[in-house]
Design a protein around this motif. Structure first.
Motif, mmCIF file in Angstrom:
data_model
loop_
_atom_site.group_PDB
_atom_site.id
_atom_site.type_symbol
_atom_site.label_atom_id
_atom_site.label_comp_id
_atom_site.label_asym_id
_atom_site.label_seq_id
_atom_site.Cartn_x
_atom_site.Cartn_y
_atom_site.Cartn_z
ATOM 1 N N CYS A 252 -22.821 11.586 -79.113
ATOM 2 C CA CYS A 252 -23.776 11.574 -80.230
ATOM 3 C C CYS A 252 -23.065 11.312 -81.556
ATOM 4 N N LEU A 253 -21.854 11.858 -81.728
ATOM 5 C CA LEU A 253 -21.100 11.620 -82.968
ATOM 6 C C LEU A 253 -20.714 10.160 -83.111
ATOM 7 N N GLU A 255 -22.204 7.575 -81.797
ATOM 8 C CA GLU A 255 -23.409 6.797 -82.075
ATOM 9 C C GLU A 255 -23.819 6.938 -83.534
ATOM 10 N N LYS A 256 -23.676 8.136 -84.085
ATOM 11 C CA LYS A 256 -24.040 8.351 -85.494
ATOM 12 C C LYS A 256 -23.107 7.574 -86.407
ATOM 13 N N TYR A 259 -24.135 3.845 -86.045
ATOM 14 C CA TYR A 259 -25.464 3.510 -86.545
ATOM 15 C C TYR A 259 -25.924 4.597 -87.502
ATOM 16 N N TRP A 260 -25.578 4.445 -88.788
ATOM 17 C CA TRP A 260 -25.862 5.476 -89.788
ATOM 18 C C TRP A 260 -27.366 5.721 -89.966
ATOM 19 N N ASN A 261 -28.137 4.713 -89.769
ATOM 20 C CA ASN A 261 -29.574 4.842 -90.046
ATOM 21 C C ASN A 261 -30.369 5.472 -88.901
ATOM 22 N N ASP A 263 -31.783 8.261 -86.602
ATOM 23 C CA ASP A 263 -32.027 9.708 -86.625
ATOM 24 C C ASP A 263 -31.769 10.251 -85.218
ATOM 25 N N LEU A 264 -30.616 10.893 -85.036
ATOM 26 C CA LEU A 264 -30.222 11.352 -83.705
ATOM 27 C C LEU A 264 -31.189 12.379 -83.118
#
Length: 297
Positions: A252-253, A255-256, A259-261, A263-264
């Protein structure tokens, strides 16, 4: 004192006098100092009254009455605590254990063994409610404990007194005494014994007890394998939790970061919760293992 006989009693008024007569006949022939301890598990019939009369006529007898019905394991534990003999024999009070088999148990101890365990080789019990469940339970007990016995369930066993000092009983663990004692290096042998049918009263055993035994099998497996190394058990679970939880949170980190935009929580909310729970669970397992290591030392 060389020999102590421990007999838990619960509503066995019809068996007490015949058992006493046969037992004393066998013990007198052995020519060894002996004592007989009856543990009355708060019987509701005339069992305690009969025992109270017997104890006044025979100095070899001792009667202990529990304050409430604690069960067979607690009754045996009380009897072991009161025993003064170098050898302790436990047996039931319903005459399904023949006192005439006592010399065979003692002979096995004389060969150098620490425990002589009775084996009801030819059982006369009901096949559906007793034989089949007992066979399955004995197989599971043997595999879980690593002690190769055919019959864990019988109470009829002879012990060297020093062996019982290392064993603490609760639940239904009296049938696991050979397994618990073997953990401390005791030598265990099996002796074929008679299994006559119950002549009076009602059996206190049934299918319901089988389920309680299953829980004790899990307990004994854990005690024998991890009693001195709890970190090996809890640490393994903790490692699995931390690995899975760390992998999920790491994914998850990454991916964040890529892709900053995104919403995880919208896309991977349940996954993040699962990862956090696995991480926390893993840390708790490690902590439990460390506390266990501290306690046993």
């Amino acid at each position: 004192m060389q020999l102590t006989i421990v007999i838990p009693i619960h509503n066995e008024e019809h068996s007490i006098l015949p058992l006493y007569d046969r037992l004393t006949t066998v013990l007198v022939r052995l020519h060894r100092p002996y004592e007989i301890i009856f543990i009355d598990d708060l019987s509701t019939d005339r069992s305690y009254e009969l025992l109270s009369h017997l104890v006044q006529t025979d100095p070899h007898l001792k009667v202990v009455r529990l304050r409430r019905n604690f069960g067979q394991t607690a009754a045996l534990s009380a009897g072991f605590h009161e025993a003064r003999g170098k050898v302790v024999i436990a047996m039931d009070g319903d005459l399904q254990h023949a006192p005439e088999d006592i010399p065979a148990l003692l002979a096995k101890l004389d060969e150098g063994y620490d425990i002589a365990s009775g084996w009801r080789k030819d059982r006369g019990d009901n096949a559906v409610t007793r034989k089949f469940p007992s066979r399955i339970a004995n197989w599971l007990m043997s595999k879980a404990s690593g002690v190769d016995l055919h019959d864990f369930g019988t109470t009829f066993k002879a012990y060297r007194a020093e062996v019982l000092k290392d064993v603490h009983l609760y639940g239904e663990l009296h049938r696991f005494i050979p397994a618990l004692a073997s953990f401390y290096g005791a030598r265990v042998a099996e002796v074929p014994i008679q299994n006559p049918p119950r002549l009076a009263g009602e059996s206190h055993y049934g299918l319901s007890r089988t389920f309680r035994v299953l829980f004790d099998i899990v307990t004994i497996r854990f005690l024998l394998r991890y009693f001195t190394r709890p970190m090996h058990f809890f640490g393994s679970l903790g490692l699995v939790g931390l690995t899975l939880g760390g992998g999920i949170m790491g994914y998850c980190l990454i991916e964040k970061l890529m892709y900053w935009n995104v919403d995880l929580m919208d896309h991977h909310g349940p996954l993040i919760v699962a990862g956090a729970l696995l991480l926390m669970g893993g840390l708790m397992m490690f902590s439990t293992g460390l506390i266990g290591e501290l306690l046993i030392r």
